[in-house]
Every structure is written in structure tokens, then in C-alpha cells.
Design a protein around this motif. Structure first.
Motif, short mmCIF file in Angstrom:
data_model
loop_
_atom_site.label_atom_id
_atom_site.label_comp_id
_atom_site.label_asym_id
_atom_site.label_seq_id
_atom_site.Cartn_x
_atom_site.Cartn_y
_atom_site.Cartn_z
N PRO A 186 0.79 -1.23 0.00
CA PRO A 186 0.00 0.00 0.00
C PRO A 186 0.82 1.28 0.00
CG PRO A 186 0.00 -0.98 2.19
CD PRO A 186 0.72 -1.94 1.29
N LEU A 187 2.03 1.25 0.59
CA LEU A 187 2.83 2.46 0.73
C LEU A 187 4.31 2.10 0.60
CD1 LEU A 187 0.94 3.82 3.85
CD2 LEU A 187 0.91 4.91 1.60
N ASP A 188 5.12 3.09 0.27
CA ASP A 188 6.55 2.87 0.22
C ASP A 188 7.05 2.45 1.60
OD1 ASP A 188 6.21 3.79 -2.30
OD2 ASP A 188 7.38 5.62 -2.07
N GLY A 189 8.00 1.51 1.63
CA GLY A 189 8.49 1.07 2.93
C GLY A 189 9.79 0.30 2.83
N GLU A 190 10.24 -0.18 4.00
CA GLU A 190 11.46 -0.98 4.11
C GLU A 190 11.11 -2.29 4.79
OE1 GLU A 190 15.78 -0.87 6.43
OE2 GLU A 190 14.42 0.86 6.51
N VAL A 191 11.64 -3.40 4.28
CA VAL A 191 11.31 -4.71 4.82
C VAL A 191 11.99 -4.90 6.18
CG1 VAL A 191 11.42 -7.20 4.44
CG2 VAL A 191 11.07 -5.66 2.50
N LEU A 192 11.19 -5.19 7.20
CA LEU A 192 11.71 -5.46 8.54
C LEU A 192 11.84 -6.96 8.80
CD1 LEU A 192 9.73 -2.93 10.77
CD2 LEU A 192 12.06 -2.70 9.89
N ARG A 193 10.87 -7.73 8.32
CA ARG A 193 10.87 -9.17 8.52
C ARG A 193 10.27 -9.86 7.30
NH1 ARG A 193 8.98 -7.29 13.34
NH2 ARG A 193 6.82 -7.79 12.78
N GLY A 194 10.69 -11.10 7.11
CA GLY A 194 10.11 -11.92 6.06
C GLY A 194 10.88 -11.88 4.75
N ARG A 195 10.45 -12.72 3.84
CA ARG A 195 11.02 -12.79 2.49
C ARG A 195 9.88 -12.96 1.50
NH1 ARG A 195 15.64 -17.25 2.44
NH2 ARG A 195 16.06 -16.23 0.45
N GLY A 196 10.05 -12.45 0.32
CA GLY A 196 9.00 -12.59 -0.67
C GLY A 196 9.46 -12.19 -2.05
N GLU A 401 -3.92 -14.01 16.81
CA GLU A 401 -2.81 -14.78 16.28
C GLU A 401 -2.46 -15.93 17.24
OE1 GLU A 401 -1.31 -14.07 13.26
OE2 GLU A 401 -3.02 -12.71 13.11
N MET A 402 -2.50 -17.15 16.72
CA MET A 402 -2.13 -18.31 17.54
C MET A 402 -1.39 -19.35 16.71
SD MET A 402 -5.93 -20.02 17.89
CE MET A 402 -6.69 -18.47 18.27
N HIS A 403 -1.00 -18.95 15.49
CA HIS A 403 -0.38 -19.90 14.57
C HIS A 403 1.09 -19.57 14.37
CE1 HIS A 403 -0.41 -16.68 11.64
NE2 HIS A 403 -1.70 -16.49 11.91
N GLY A 404 1.79 -20.50 13.77
CA GLY A 404 3.18 -20.27 13.39
C GLY A 404 3.26 -19.65 12.01
N GLU A 405 4.38 -19.85 11.33
CA GLU A 405 4.57 -19.28 10.00
C GLU A 405 3.57 -19.89 9.02
OE1 GLU A 405 8.04 -18.77 6.56
OE2 GLU A 405 8.52 -19.57 8.55
N LEU A 406 2.98 -19.02 8.19
CA LEU A 406 1.96 -19.45 7.23
C LEU A 406 2.59 -19.74 5.88
CD1 LEU A 406 -0.76 -16.77 8.04
CD2 LEU A 406 -0.90 -19.19 8.60
N THR A 407 2.08 -20.77 5.22
CA THR A 407 2.47 -21.07 3.85
C THR A 407 1.21 -21.17 3.02
OG1 THR A 407 4.41 -22.31 4.58
CG2 THR A 407 3.69 -22.67 2.33
N TYR A 408 1.13 -20.33 1.99
CA TYR A 408 -0.04 -20.32 1.12
C TYR A 408 0.31 -21.04 -0.18
CZ TYR A 408 -3.73 -18.67 -1.99
OH TYR A 408 -4.77 -18.61 -2.87
N HIS A 412 -4.78 -24.46 -3.55
CA HIS A 412 -4.86 -25.57 -2.62
C HIS A 412 -5.36 -25.10 -1.26
CE1 HIS A 412 -2.58 -27.60 -5.71
NE2 HIS A 412 -2.68 -28.74 -5.05
N GLY A 413 -4.55 -24.27 -0.58
CA GLY A 413 -4.95 -23.79 0.73
C GLY A 413 -3.78 -23.27 1.54
N ILE A 414 -3.92 -23.34 2.88
CA ILE A 414 -2.93 -22.77 3.79
C ILE A 414 -2.48 -23.85 4.76
CG2 ILE A 414 -2.50 -20.99 5.55
CD1 ILE A 414 -4.89 -19.45 4.34
N GLN A 415 -1.18 -23.85 5.04
CA GLN A 415 -0.68 -24.76 6.07
C GLN A 415 0.14 -23.97 7.09
OE1 GLN A 415 1.58 -27.59 3.76
NE2 GLN A 415 3.47 -26.43 3.97
N SER A 416 0.05 -24.38 8.36
CA SER A 416 0.76 -23.71 9.43
C SER A 416 0.83 -24.65 10.63
CB SER A 416 0.06 -22.40 9.79
OG SER A 416 0.80 -21.69 10.77
#
Length: 676
Positions: A186-196, A401-408, A412-416
Motif C-alpha cells: 500500500p505504501l513505500d516502505g522498508e522490509v523489517l521481517r520476512g522474504r518474498g 494470532e495463535m499460529h506459526g509461519e503461514l504457507t499459502y 490448494h490452501g494454507i498450512q501452518s
């Protein structure tokens, strides 16, 4: 604070008491406004078509009508100088262009001492340039304004670590924002966490996604194709980014319709005939005045001015009907499409499906199943997943939030993980077959009964089937009538869906869709579109989700709803902001109306100007009057081009077609659950 130049006023935004505001205004000095110019914004200047003609007429009066004859000649000479260099460049390249024709007409008129005719030609050319500039500016403004649909809100991470959907206007520099797969940044930013992997084609034009990790900069209007990123907002100013998108769009061939390009090609080709006619006339009559008529009646000029105005008018009219079109090509070619391919969920049906029932298994309660499923589904856009989240909200079931890392996994769906246990939610193929979650005969019997009526979303915890969501998505209003209209026009209708065959076939039969392919994957949709194109068909793909993006990109014309996923909207050529399928028939009518207008315009321009040439050659009209009439006809054709196109319109009845969105949200779900 915003300054309005033409209105001689300003607007201040102030947070505080009314008394304090009035006190501050009483003590306000004009010079105080200049202390920090960085805080002052200048409101955009609205320049309407009337302003273009008014300013041109005013310049004409000041530099010609009101000037004494002795001054007009040198003024005309000075004003003619800018037309010479482009003509010389074209001649050095051995090309006869409109610039050569214009410069020749101006120079020959002045050499003959006819400065009045030369001045009229210069006036017309400058007016034409102003009109073209106005059309381009209005086109860019409309596109810039429409691109705001890429991101209406952002998921801001709260101090407690939760997520809160926040309007873009309320996001501040320094806020932390979460962006998941398929969603727009949505806005300009800097990545703090994660990869994509981020698709930056809207900025760079490169189709391949680029990797982003901690410390990398990311920009508004780009889309996360895979992965999940947490950003720190660095800038709220996205206008420059949007401007880059508009330049990329309008710089391509898609922005011009085929007829627009054809008329511009014709305009350049006509120039040679102008010179040929002038040469033949002079050879036969030895009259420079008559030969000059072929240079004064510049058909190419009016073609270049009026054609883009007509295309822009068609785009504006569709915009007034809440249909965003990213280029004139898509308006003109829409009526030529012979194959319409539809996704089902979120396209033929509404994007707000409802959870009608929840089947629970393995000792899990209804509340537990909804809570766990909603905390997974809230991170990814899909109509069915969104129904689960809405159901949790409707029943006041918290889903923090009660889950670990999400994989979409697309289609198919989502696993965590939840409490260290593997958690999976998605299609039957994903949960039961791919994940190997066992299912008993008793469970199968309960599920099979619901499968005849609903779409099913499976949910498992620790390799145990915990629940199945029974979800129904009503048809969009007018869906049946739109299909009937397209079929009556000879269009071939196809439905591609990941849904089960029985459910898909039932819906296709209800809508009268001849060809249906069920349980298909994204790559299957993409391949199907390509196969149709290899058969010589022109394909319109109407979709809504990440699953449709590849097929949308491959189609001749890609259409999505405003409720669609950001990635789908980015690759789309047409966005139906009203979310009304009836816009498809309206766009077809507009496409045919545009074709009629362009054909009539071309015929009219040739006929009128051809008649003027004939009147001049037979000495019926003098050169000055001929130039005046030609100029007047050019302005007349330009004004005609701005008029609304006549299109066939009819109201599509919507009673009984599907439940209105407002009633859908109010309709209570079926209570109770089946347990095995």
C-alpha cells in the motif's frame, strides 16, 4: 493546508477546539503562510475544454484582431518560426510528414504576402496542439485517480502484535504493515521481517518478480506474488509512483485504439497526396493560389485531433458508469471478441459467500473450528476464506494470532502450526489427498450430503479432520441476463473453475453456459486461454483472484471486479468498479458505438474537406474563406468528437437473480452443526 489558485482561497486542516481555531484565524497574517512552504499543497488546476478554446480565442484577439495591420505581419513571421525546424528534420530524413505540410503552407502563404491565411493556419495548429495536450492530460488524470483502487487499506501491526485493517489515509510513517501473498503493497516502505517475491512491473515494466528481504526497499502499487513481508512505512507520498505507472501505461500501444493508430497512419499518408495535388494543380493551371488550396485544407490535422478525443470520450463515458479502462484499444476491440471465459467464485457469484453450516469432527467444537480457521484465513484474500473470517466476526468468536509461519499454496490452501500441531485448511484435494488426512465412511456420508449443495472447505489439525465449512456464494445480480445477452450476440461462453464438477455443471446449466471445465488449476486456465487463441479466437477473460492472474495476463482483454485481488487488478485491462456484470454488455455497446463514431467521423472529414477542395479549385470560394471554413470544420469535428457516443442501453432486470449485498450481510447463517 491546500491553496486553491483560481478560487483565491485555501483550506486548513486543524485539530482542536473551535474557539482556539477562531482565535488563531483572527491573528493570522499572510506572511505567516510562507514560513514553511513545505506544508502547503497546491490544488490541481481544473482546465476544462472551454478554457482551451477561450484561451486560444483570447490569444487570437490579442495578436491578430486588435493589432494594426503593420504589426500583424512581423508577429505572424515570428510565430511561424517554431514550425520550421521539425519540417527540416523530416526532410533531412526524406519523409513527408504533417510537419512538412504545415510549414510549407505557412511559408508559401507568407511568401505570397497573405499573412492573414498564415496566421489562421498557425492559430489552428496551436489550437490542435492544445486540444491534444488537453486530451492527454485528462486521460492521465483519470488513470492516476483510478489507480487508487490498488490499495484502499493496509494491515497495520498493533502494539499488542495483532493486525488491524487501517485506511491508507490513517497510516503514518513508521507504522509496521503486514503484506501477504497476492496483496498490493500500500505504501513505500522498508522490509523489517520476512522474504518474498515482489512484482514491480507497474514501475519497471519487467514482468519477472524480484526477491525482497530484510533491509530492501519496496514501493506502493507493487504486488507480493509469494511470501509474506513486514514493512516499516517510509513515505506516504505515492503520487510519483502512480505517475510512473501512468507513463508506463500511456507509453505503450495499448493506450491507443487500432482505429486511432490507423487514422494517424492515414493522416501521414494523406500528406503526400496534398503535395501531389498541389503539384498537379500548379502544372495544369500555373496558379500558385489554387495549388496552395491543397496545403490549406489539411485533412491530416483534423484526423489527428479528433480521433483521440473520440477514444477518450468513450473511456470517459464508461468511467461514468464505473468501468475503468486502461487503454483505448480495449474499448474498440471488445466487440470483436468471440469467446468469453468466466471464473466462477467471485466472478459469476458474489465475492461475499456465506458460511451456511459447519461440520465438526474429532471432538472439536464449532467455536474451536471457526476460531482456528479464521486466524489462518484472515491473512490471505479469497472469497471463501473471507467468509470464514466474517462468520467468526458475526458470532463474536475472537481469532487472535495463535499460529506459526503461514504457507499459502495457490489453488490448494494454507498450512501452518497451532500449538506445535500441523494445521491445514483448503480444498479436499489438498487436505485429504495431498496431506493424507484420513476420513471415515461415516464422515464421508455426512460430507457427501452437503457437497451436493455447497462448496466445502476442509480443516485438519495434527492429521485429523477437525471440520468442514459449507459455503454458498449467490449469483451476482443480472448474471443470467448478461449471459443471455452475450449468447444472443453469438459469443461463446466458457466457465473455468476449481469447484467440483457437479456443482460447476449445475451453475453452468442455470446460466446457459455451453462449455464448463471444473476442478482446474491456474495453469490449466492459462493453457485453455492460449489454446483458444491458437484457434483464432479473441478471448475476454473475466476473473477475480490470484488463481486467475496468469489467464488474465494471457487473454486478449482481461476483466476483473473492483473486489478482486490486487494482483488480478494489476494485470487486468478493464476493472468493473461497480462490481456489476451488466457492465460487460454496456462495454460491448460502447465498443460498437465507438466504431460507428470513428467510421462516421472519418467519412465526414473526407467528405467535407474534399468538398472544400472542389469549391476552391473551381473558383467558387476564395483561399481566405476556404481556410476559414476548413478551420471552422476542424473545430466543429473536434467538438462533435467530444459529444457522448450514442449506444444501445437497456436496463437489465435483477429481481430474483440473487440476493442483494446488503441483504446477504444481514441474512443469518444456518445454525447448528453436524458432528461425527
Amino acid at each position: 493546508m491546500t491553496v486553491y489558485k483560481y478560487g483565491s482561497g485555501l483550506v486548513l486542516e486543524y485539530r482542536g477546539s473551535r474557539a482556539a481555531l477562531l482565535n488563531a484565524l483572527q491573528r493570522l497574517e499572510v506572511l505567516d503562510l510562507c514560513q514553511d512552504p513545505g506544508d502547503i499543497g497546491i490544488a490541481p488546476e481544473e482546465r476544462e475544454l472551454f478554457d482551451v478554446f477561450y484561451e486560444a480565442a483570447l490569444r487570437r484577439a490579442l495578436t491578430h484582431t486588435l493589432l494594426p495591420p503593420v504589426v500583424r505581419a512581423p508577429v505572424t513571421l515570428i510565430k511561424s518560426l517554431p514550425f520550421i525546424p521539425p519540417a527540416l528534420r523530416a526532410l533531412r530524413q526524406r519523409r513527408l510528414t504533417v510537419e512538412v505540410l504545415d510549414a510549407t503552407a505557412i511559408v508559401v502563404s507568407q511568401l505570397m504576402g497573405d499573412f492573414s491565411t498564415a496566421s489562421s493556419i498557425i492559430f489552428l495548429l496551436n489550437l490542435g496542439e492544445d486540444l491534444e495536450g488537453w486530451v492527454e492530460t485528462r486521460s492521465r488524470e483519470r488513470l492516476e485517480g483510478s489507480l487508487s483502487f490498488l490499495s484502499h487499506s493496509a494491515w497495520v501491526i498493533t502494539e499488542s502484535g495483532g493486525l488491524k485493517e487501517t485506511a491508507i489515509a490513517d497510516v503514518r510513517v513508521g507504522d509496521h504493515v503486514s503484506v501477504t501473498s497476492g496483496r498490493g503493497i500500500p505504501l513505500d516502505g522498508e522490509v523489517l521481517r520476512g522474504r518474498g517475491m515482489v512484482n514491480e512491473s507497474t514501475l519497471t515494466g519487467e514482468p519477472l518478480a524480484v526477491p525482497k528481504t530484510v533491509g530492501d526497499a519496496v514501493y506502493a502499487s507493487t504486488v507480493v506474488e509469494n511470501g509474506e513481508l513486514t514493512l516499516r512505512v517510509t513515505s506516504l507520498a505515492t503520487e510519483s509512483r502512480i505517475s510512473q505507472i501512468v507513463r508506463l501505461m500511456t507509453g505503450g500501444e495499448n493506450f491507443q485504439s487500432p482505429r486511432q493508430r490507423l487514422n494517424q497512419t492515414r493522416a501521414d499518408a494523406v500528406v503526400a497526396y496534398n503535395f501531389l495535388g498541389a503539384a498537379i494543380t500548379y502544372a495544369l493551371t500555373r496558379s500558385v493560389t489554387r495549388a496552395l488550396l491543397f496545403l490549406l485544407v489539411d485533412i491530416s490535422c483534423v484526423l489527428k485531433i479528433s480521433t483521440p478525443i473520440v477514444v477518450m470520450t468513450a473511456m470517459r463515458q464508461m468511467g461514468d458508469q464505473q468501468v475503468l479502462i486502461k487503454g483505448g484499444r480495449f474499448v474498440e476491440e471488445f466487440a470483436q471478441a468471440d469467446t468469453f471465459v468466466f471464473d466462477k467464485t467471485g466472478t459469476l457469484t458474489t465475492t461475499r459467500p456465506l458460511v451456511m453450516d459447519v461440520l465438526t469432527f474429532g471432538g472439536f467444537s464449532r467455536e474451536e473450528v471457526i476460531r482456528y480457521a479464521a486466524c489462518l484465513e484472515e491473512h490471505y484474500y479469497h472469497p471463501i476464506g473471507h467468509a470464514v473470517v466474517e462468520q467468526a466476526d458475526r458470532e463474536n468468536i475472537p481469532h487472535d494470532e495463535m499460529h506459526g509461519e503461514l504457507t499459502y499454496i495457490v489453488s490448494h490452501g494454507i498450512q501452518s502450526e497451532i500449538d506445535g500441531k500441523r494445521t491445514v485448511i483448503g480444498s479436499r484435494h489438498f487436505v485429504i489427498e495431498d496431506e493424507g488426512v484420513p476420513i471415515t465412511a461415516e464422515q464421508e456420508a455426512v460430507i457427501a450430503e452437503q457437497a451436493q449443495r455447497y462448496n466445502l472447505l476442509y480443516f485438519s489439525i495434527d492429521q485429523q479432520l477437525a471440520g468442514v465449512f459449507c459455503i454458498d456464494a449467490p449469483l451476482r445480480p443480472n448474471a443470467r441476463q448478461v449471459m443471455d445477452t452475450l449468447r444472443a450476440q453469438g459469443k461463446h461462453l466458457v466457465m473455468l473453475t476449481g469447484d467440483q464438477q457437479a456443482r460447476a455443471g449445475e451453475l453452468a446449466a442455470e446460466l446457459g453456459i455451453e462449455e464448463v471445465h471444473s476442478e482446474v488449476f491456474p495453469e490449466d486456465k492459462h493453457l485453455f486461454v492460449q489454446q483458444q487463441q491458437r484457434r483464432g479466437r479473441r478471448v475476454v477473460m473475466v476473473g477475480d483472484g490470484i488463481n486467475d492472474s496468469a489467464a488474465l495476463h494471457a487473454a486478449d482483454i482481461a476483466v476483473v471486479m473492483a473486489e478482486s485481488a490486487d494482483l488480478a487488478q494489476q494485470v487486468a485491462d478493464v476493472v468493473i468498479l461497480s462490481n456489476d456484470l451488466g457492465a460487460l454488455t454496456e462495454l460491448g455497446h460502447m465498443s460498437r458505438g465507438l466504431e460507428r463514431r470513428l467510421t462516421g467521423l472519418y467519412t465526414g472529414i473526407i467528405g467535407v474537406n474534399g468538398g472544400l477542395l472542389a469549391l476552391g479549385l473551381f473558383n467558387v470560394l476564395p483561399g481566405n474563406l476556404l481556410a476559414l471554413l476548413h478551420n471552422a470544420s476542424t473545430i466543429g469535428f473536434s467538438l462533435y468528437s467530444l459529444g457522448d457516443l450514442e449506444v444501445e442501453r437497456f436496463a437489465l432486470p435483477n429481481e430474483g437473480e440473487s440476493l442483494p449485498a446488503s441483504e446477504m450481510r444481514e441474512r443469518p447463517p444456518e445454525k447448528g452443526s453436524s458432528t461425527a
